[in-house]
Design a protein around this motif. Structure first.
Motif, short mmCIF file in Angstrom:
data_model
loop_
_atom_site.label_atom_id
_atom_site.label_comp_id
_atom_site.label_asym_id
_atom_site.label_seq_id
_atom_site.Cartn_x
_atom_site.Cartn_y
_atom_site.Cartn_z
N ASN A 54 0.93 -1.27 -0.05
CA ASN A 54 0.21 0.06 0.05
C ASN A 54 1.02 1.39 0.05
O ASN A 54 1.94 1.23 0.67
N ILE A 55 0.55 2.21 -0.90
CA ILE A 55 1.29 3.23 -1.15
C ILE A 55 0.55 4.59 -1.09
O ILE A 55 -0.38 4.62 -1.52
N ARG A 56 1.12 5.54 -0.44
CA ARG A 56 0.70 6.89 -0.49
C ARG A 56 1.64 7.70 -1.42
O ARG A 56 2.73 7.88 -1.20
N GLU A 57 1.04 8.04 -2.66
CA GLU A 57 1.84 8.99 -3.41
C GLU A 57 2.04 10.45 -2.90
O GLU A 57 1.01 11.01 -2.15
N GLU A 58 2.98 11.18 -3.25
CA GLU A 58 3.16 12.57 -2.75
C GLU A 58 3.55 13.54 -3.78
O GLU A 58 2.94 14.24 -4.01
N ASP A 59 4.74 13.31 -4.33
CA ASP A 59 5.18 14.41 -5.45
C ASP A 59 5.07 13.78 -6.82
O ASP A 59 5.32 14.82 -7.53
N GLY A 60 4.71 12.61 -6.93
CA GLY A 60 4.21 12.13 -8.41
C GLY A 60 5.73 11.46 -9.11
O GLY A 60 5.46 10.78 -9.83
N PHE A 61 6.90 11.95 -8.63
CA PHE A 61 8.06 11.21 -8.95
C PHE A 61 8.52 10.14 -8.15
O PHE A 61 9.72 9.47 -8.44
N GLY A 62 8.08 10.14 -6.89
CA GLY A 62 8.44 9.05 -6.14
C GLY A 62 9.75 9.51 -5.33
O GLY A 62 10.66 8.53 -5.15
N LEU A 63 9.99 10.59 -5.02
CA LEU A 63 11.39 11.14 -4.83
C LEU A 63 11.62 10.72 -3.47
O LEU A 63 12.67 10.25 -2.85
N ARG A 64 10.36 10.74 -2.55
CA ARG A 64 10.56 10.07 -1.08
C ARG A 64 9.20 9.38 -0.86
O ARG A 64 8.24 9.72 -0.64
N PRO A 65 9.36 8.14 -1.33
CA PRO A 65 8.20 7.33 -1.36
C PRO A 65 7.60 6.87 0.00
O PRO A 65 8.37 7.02 1.08
N ASN A 66 6.35 6.80 -0.13
CA ASN A 66 5.72 6.24 1.05
C ASN A 66 5.13 4.82 0.73
O ASN A 66 3.81 4.71 0.41
N ILE A 67 5.67 4.05 1.42
CA ILE A 67 5.35 2.55 1.17
C ILE A 67 5.00 1.70 2.56
O ILE A 67 5.80 1.80 3.55
N GLY A 68 3.90 1.27 2.40
CA GLY A 68 3.44 0.31 3.53
C GLY A 68 3.15 -0.99 3.13
O GLY A 68 3.14 -1.32 1.64
N ILE A 69 3.30 -2.19 3.82
CA ILE A 69 3.17 -3.45 3.34
C ILE A 69 2.01 -4.07 4.34
O ILE A 69 2.12 -3.88 5.42
N ARG A 70 1.21 -4.68 3.74
CA ARG A 70 -0.05 -5.54 4.37
C ARG A 70 -0.57 -4.58 5.55
O ARG A 70 -0.71 -4.81 6.60
N GLY A 71 -0.96 -3.33 5.06
CA GLY A 71 -1.70 -2.43 5.87
C GLY A 71 -0.76 -1.62 6.66
O GLY A 71 -1.28 -0.62 7.19
N ALA A 72 0.48 -1.65 6.96
CA ALA A 72 1.32 -0.86 7.60
C ALA A 72 1.30 0.52 6.94
O ALA A 72 1.35 0.68 5.81
N THR A 73 1.09 1.54 7.95
CA THR A 73 1.12 2.86 7.38
C THR A 73 2.35 3.19 6.54
O THR A 73 3.41 3.12 6.98
N PRO A 74 1.88 3.70 5.42
CA PRO A 74 3.31 3.92 4.32
C PRO A 74 4.00 5.27 4.75
O PRO A 74 5.04 5.39 3.94
N GLU A 75 3.58 5.98 5.90
CA GLU A 75 4.47 7.39 5.92
C GLU A 75 5.84 7.34 5.94
O GLU A 75 6.41 6.56 6.74
N ARG A 76 6.51 7.61 4.92
CA ARG A 76 8.03 7.70 4.66
C ARG A 76 8.60 6.32 4.76
O ARG A 76 9.56 6.18 5.29
N SER A 77 7.69 5.33 4.59
CA SER A 77 8.27 3.99 4.51
C SER A 77 8.83 3.50 5.95
O SER A 77 9.73 2.59 5.80
N ARG A 78 8.55 4.00 7.03
CA ARG A 78 9.10 3.99 8.27
C ARG A 78 8.89 2.92 9.03
O ARG A 78 9.48 2.35 9.93
N LYS A 79 7.79 2.28 8.60
CA LYS A 79 7.47 0.61 9.22
C LYS A 79 8.03 -0.54 8.57
O LYS A 79 7.67 -1.57 8.98
N ILE A 80 8.70 -0.36 7.33
CA ILE A 80 9.27 -1.47 6.76
C ILE A 80 10.95 -1.08 6.54
O ILE A 80 11.41 -0.25 6.89
N ASN A 81 11.66 -2.13 6.54
CA ASN A 81 13.04 -2.08 6.13
C ASN A 81 13.28 -2.04 4.74
O ASN A 81 12.78 -2.99 3.90
N ILE A 82 14.20 -1.16 4.46
CA ILE A 82 14.55 -0.87 3.23
C ILE A 82 15.95 -1.14 3.07
O ILE A 82 16.73 -0.59 3.80
#
Lengths: 413, 740
Positions: free
Chosen positions: B87-115
């Protein structure tokens, strides 16, 4: 390979035991003395008594007194409007009108002075929904003289885009005390609009017509203030009222987890003295804050330019602060400060408030006039109020373990 | 604090065990020539090929180099839409600072996943400040891997959701290079190239990318709204043998930077409907500027039944983002969010709107605009070692995986604010002194361990795993005179996992897994803020016959305490306060399948990915968190679409290929509960189709055409932090690629 197998066995057995006993979590911490919100020193002060006294003996009487004064003001305006019509019909002379007008102005000053105390007591119904109810009664510094002029004619025509005029849904800048002051005290009967939208034909109308029309609208505005003051009291008083909610703080079902949270809510209100009294009513006309004169002394930026009540407004703010701080004749914040042993802060506040009141009382002209004749005096007034806010924002908050409202968290000076 | 079996003693034992194993590997030292070891690359890229049935327990998805090259996306979001459960919340259109969540984890700044990059945490400070303000450029990646469920237990610290591993190009075995040049609309320019080779046992790779665009937004009064990004990578690899052991050592050094005219300011809905790409004048000074440096040393040793991969890494990241924070306020306060939600409510809001858009000058103090520059320095460093061992024990076949990581990271904040007047359509400083806001440091030292043993019992592979995280963190206010404002915190946790794969046939199998999810609190967070903790279940079916694949996985995340934090991107404030949300259930279904048809000498690959997700709070509460507000039990999580699907079809001939990919993302709640600014607001359902065409010119290279958002559909993808933000409009790119 046997050696490797033995090592692997050890890993599997030891970690297998860990797996079986997993699911554990522990967290420990140590914080520095300044981490997080300040904590109260040990004390025996009963904060519930403070809340009860401030609500029942300080705030509620002021609220109730204001409703009575607002009702009297409405009657006086109604009488004045009638006199204007009678004068036009030749039924009364100009002295009768003047007497009626003076009564209206005195009624305004009385009600407005009372409201200026309530400005310092904004809590619960007055701050909910971004201060919607407060703004309906008094929206300063957001005002619109042109908007008032337009609504005078909309009201007269009883038509807003095809719908009957309804003051309850008009924007705050077109009603309330700021509109009333403009309608009752502004001697220039021309409209104030400078853009492309203005009340057509207004300036061409006779003085009598314009006076009467403005007065009739003022009467509706005054009635709206009464209606909103009644709502304020209804939401404040009674078993479901906000005053009771404050007094029930810390009990089951209360929105305040602790009585201290309720105390903090009341202390939020007194920081009106910072952003409004100090910054808006003094720093802005002085030019310490940006204003329409370009950051220099600017008489037209005073709070109440038409009624010349700006100084009295500040005085009423200070008196309300004094009442909340001392608890009038009961328990106040001063008792709380003394109980936690901070006598120095207590004395600073008492001295500061008295000093500011003395300066206000020593004015011989209005605030706008003094800005032109003796700017230093206004600067001194600002300094005296700043002395109070400096203590409130630091020592007072820290000693009582209270949190600053967001609007006063930074220092705008 | 409990001092018991959960203490690091058990971890220490595991570590000693690892050391013993390592000692064993050093018994026979006799250098011999060695060919380059192909298994080493698989330790950077964790998953195997898509061409056969994978028996990994837990859900894992591989997007390989061929798949990445189909569309050559620059935006990780567009790639990850092809992965179920994202699950993704788009922000700037280019994906410069993506917000990625997995299985419902809040996507904000991808802070709940490991990159991760090549298996190493790549976030600026994954423990101290997990918001992923740095995201690697994708041109240098040859694979993207996504791990969910029990598969994520090996990649902490965040195990509530999953992990994304980006795999950089490997040092080639033989001379190999590529030049890729592209131009596109909105001033898009790309130049990418690499060259590498191996001679004898020594190989190297050099790679460089530059990417820029003028931006697709129309700034009132003119000006760029785009970005300029650069990335340089160098690798040196050496293979050698000692006795029966094969070794690989590799050094990776990389530098990247970005300057972008990016803002947090969006639009009113009415302005969005008039022109979704408009940008208000008030944002004309917005600018993000960052630099990223990294180096990594890898050692790989392989014996008959085991291998050990050790990585030593250091990442430094510096960034300064100047962005519009708020009106100065004081006497009159209004947030951008409230203003843009209702700009013409009254005379007051109308005037603020006119100032923000540059139509009116600021006059009053409270009408000034505050530009905040969040200047931050980060580092992240550590050493990690992973052992894989196949052996028979207790008459059973075991595949043992054991890892340890000793990690340290830090963030130093030097935030400042400046006050501006809007004058004649420009922000002009009011001459007042710059005000320091956040001046602090957060740091963390962490020891992590995992063990996973996969036991084969006939057709059944059973995996039992456990992960330990031992985190010591600290916060320090760095403002002189505030030395007493600090917090030291220690968190210890063991996280078990169990999973199984039952092989039904050579092509099909069933999988099941359960694991404990964990998300640590930041060093600055008061001890009363709980960790996020969950029990995650999954059950699925997997099929792969070489030509086609199918996978269906049901998952259920039973969260005992949902935790969220305020970043500027979500709340519009930088206070980093975290909030407890109590019990939450997230349930979902992930279905993916693909098949390649052949007809008249052409190939037609088709794939479909579908994700259903449902979520609900289990308790009622009132929160200060902007995305929650007054929550009633049963309310759903924000920014979590109920339905998403991605359909990809293509046609491939000998010298050309064309691919189309269509994504559908359901509308999403912008806030869960009542009484907050975006209560009841939803993003709009979004359908986007991208096209890619490639024509091979034989030995003269390839010509390609890409059209992102073929039908130029733009919707509101988010109203955070301030106003409506658009998805990327149509963008056409033509390019030429020459490989040698």
């Amino acid at each position: 390979m046997n050696k490797l197998n033995n090592v692997a066995k050890a890993i599997i057995i030891s970690c297998g035991a860990t797996w079986l006993s997993a699911c554990g979590e522990s967290t420990s911490s140590s914080a520095g003395p300044d981490f997080g919100a300040p904590t109260l020193v040990e004390n025996e002060f009963d904060e519930a008594t403070l809340v009860a006294n401030l609500t029942d003996q300080v705030i509620t009487p002021v609220y109730e007194n204001f409703l009575g004064l607002a009702q009297s003001q409405t009657s006086a305006i109604g009488n004045y409007c009638a006199k204007l019509v009678e004068f036009s019909d030749g039924a009364v002379d100009s002295a009768d009108v003047e007497q009626s007008e003076n009564a209206v102005k005195q009624g305004f000053q009385d009600a407005f002075a009372s409201w200026q105390q309530i400005e310092m007591m904004q809590i619960g119904p007055l701050v909910n929904n971004e201060g919607q109810l407060r703004n309906k009664i008094y929206s300063w510094p957001v005002t619109s003289n042109c908007g008032v002029d337009l609504d005078v004619t909309f009201f007269e025509a009883d038509d807003i885009n095809g719908a009957p005029y309804d003051i309850t849904i008009r924007t705050p800048a077109r009603k309330g005390f700021d509109a009333l002051e403009y309608l009752l005290f502004n001697e220039n009967l021309d409209h104030s609009c400078t853009g492309s939208t203005f009340p057509a034909g207004w300036n061409a109308r006779s003085e009598e017509q314009r006076q009467q029309t403005r007065c009739q609208y003022a009467s509706v505005v005054a009635g709206d203030i009464v209606a909103n003051a009644s709502i304020m009291l209804d939401e404040w008083n009674g078993s479901d009222g906000y005053a009771n909610t404050l007094k029930q703080a810390g009990t089951v079902g209360s929105p305040f987890a602790t009585v201290h949270d309720a105390v903090n809510r009341i202390s939020d209100a007194i920081f009106y003295i910072d952003s409004f009294t100090k910054d808006g009513k003094l720093a802005t006309p002085l030019g310490l804050f940006a204003n329409e004169c370009g950051s220099q002394a600017c008489p037209q930026e005073v709070e109440s330019p038409y009624s010349a009540s700006s100084l009295n407004n500040i005085k009423q703010n200070l008196l309300a602060l004094q009442a909340l701080y001392t608890g009038a004749d009961g328990v106040g914040f001063d008792d709380f400060l003394l109980d936690v042993g901070d006598t120095a802060t207590h004395e600073s506040l008492i001295t500061g408030i008295n000093n500011a009141l003395q300066i206000i009382d020593s004015y011989e002209q209005s605030l706008a006039e003094t800005l032109l004749s003796d700017e230093q005096m206004v600067t001194d007034t600002h300094e005296s109020v700043k002395d109070i806010t400096d203590v409130l924002k630091a020592d007072f908050i820290n000693s009582l373990a209270l949190e600053l409202p967001a609007t006063s968290a930074g220092d705008n000076d | 604090m409990r001092n018991n079996i959960y203490s690091p003693k058990s971890a220490l034992l595991c570590a000693v065990s690892l050391a013993v194993t390592s000692a064993f590997t050093g018994n026979a030292l006799a250098e011999e020539d060695a060919a380059t070891n192909p298994n080493y690359v698989e330790r950077m890229q964790i998953l195997g090929s898509n061409q056969k049935l994978r028996k990994e327990s837990g859900s894992a998805t591989l997007i390989d180099e061929l798949e990445l090259e189909k569309f050559a996306f620059d935006d990780i979001s567009r790639i990850l839409y092809s992965v179920p459960g994202i699950n993704i919340r788009e922000e700037d259109g280019f994906g410069l600072r993506p917000n990625i969540g997995i299985r419902g984890a809040t996507p904000e700044r991808s802070r709940k996943i490991n990159i991760m990059e090549d298996g190493v945490l790549i976030g600026p400070a994954p423990y101290s400040a997990p918001s992923a303000y740095y995201f690697p450029m994708l041109q240098k990646m040859t694979a993207v891997e996504v791990f969910k469920g029990p598969a994520a237990i090996k990649y902490g610290p965040n195990t509530v959701a999953g992990s994304v591993n980006l795999v950089t190009r490997a040092v080639p075995d033989a001379p190999e290079g590529e030049i890729d040049v592209a131009l596109g609309t909105d001033g898009y320019q790309k130049l990418h190239g690499y060259y590498g080779t191996t001679q004898g046992d020594l190989g190297f790779l050099l790679e460089a990318s530059t990417l820029q665009s003028d931006g697709f937004k129309d700034l009132d009064g003119g000006g760029d709204t785009g970005f300029d990004k650069n990335d340089f990578l160098a690798k040196v690899r050496y293979d050698f043998n000692t006795g029966a052991l094969q070794h690989v050592v590799e050094i990776k050094v990389a530098y990247a930077d970005e300057v972008s005219d990016e803002t947090y300011l969006g639009l009113t809905d009415a302005d969005f409907n008039a022109n979704p790409n408009r940008r208000y004048r008030g944002s004309h000074l917005a600018n993000m500027d960052w630099e990223h440096n990294q180096w990594q040393f890898n050692h790989y040793v392989e014996g008959q039944d085991f291998d050990i991969t050790t990585k030593v890494y250091r990442h430094d990241f510096e960034r300064a983002w100047a962005k519009l924070n708020q009106f100065k306020g004081g006497l009159v306060d209004i947030s951008f969010q409230d203003l843009l939600a209702n700009p013409f409510l009254d005379e007051n809001t109308t005037r603020f709107y006119q100032i923000l858009t540059g139509q009116t000058d600021s006059v009053q103090e409270y009408e000034k605009l505050i530009l905040g520059t969040n200047d931050r320095e980060y580092y992240s460093q550590g050493i990690q070692s992973d052992l894989r061992l196949n052996l028979d024990l207790f008459n059973l076949s075991h595949r043992l995986e054991l890892g340890i990581r000793i990690h340290e990271d830090q963030i130093e904040r030097n935030h400042i604010e400046d006050s501006y007047n809007m004058l004649a359509g420009r922000l002009v400083t009011d001459g007042s002194a710059t005000v320091a806001t956040s001046t602090d440091r957060e740091e963390a030292e962490a020891v992590s361990l995992y063990l996973q043993d996969t036991i084969t019992l006939g057709n059944l592979d059973v995996s039992l795993g456990v992960r330990g995280e031992f985190i010591d963190s600290s916060y320090q206010n760095r403002v002189p005179g505030n030395e007493g404002d600090y917090l030291h915190k220690s968190t210890r946790i063991w996280l078990p996992s169990a999973s199984a794969f039952y092989t039904l046939s050579d092509n099909a199998g069933l999988l099941f897994g359960v694991h404990e999810g964990f998300l640590p609190t930041g060093p600055k967070q008061a001890p009363e803020i709980d960790i996020e903790n969950s029990i995650n279940y999954e059950l699925g079916y997997r099929y792969n016959n070489g030509d086609g694949q199918f996978e269906a996985i049901w998952f259920f995340n039973d969260i005992s305490n949902l935790k969220e934090g305020c970043q500027f991107s979500s709340c519009g404030s930088d206070n980093d306060v975290e909030f407890n949300g109590g019990e939450v259930d997230i349930v979902g279904l992930e279905v993916s399948g693909g098949y390649t048809f052949s007809l008249n000498g052409l190939q037609f690959p088709v794939s479909l990915v579908y994700t259903f997700t449902d979520s609900e709070f289990k308790t009622s509460f009132t929160s200060g968190f902007d995305m929650w507000g007054t929550v009633t039990a049963g309310d759903a999580l924000p920014y979590l679409p109920e339905n998403q699907f991605t359909l990809s079809i293509g046609a491939i001939a000998d010298n050309w290929e064309v691919h189309l990919i269509t994504r559908y993302i359901d509308e999403m709640l912008e806030a869960s509960g009542a009484d907050v600014a975006l209560s009841g607001a939803k993003t709009e359902a979004l359908s986007v189709t991208d096209l890619s065409a490639n024509y091979r010119l034989g030995r003269y290279g390839n010509l390609y055409l890409k059209i992102d958002n073929v039908f130029d559909e733009q919707e509101i993808v988010s109203r955070r932090p301030f106003g409506a933000r658009p998805s990327k409009p149509q963008q056409a790119v033509v390019g030429y690629k020459y490989q040698f």
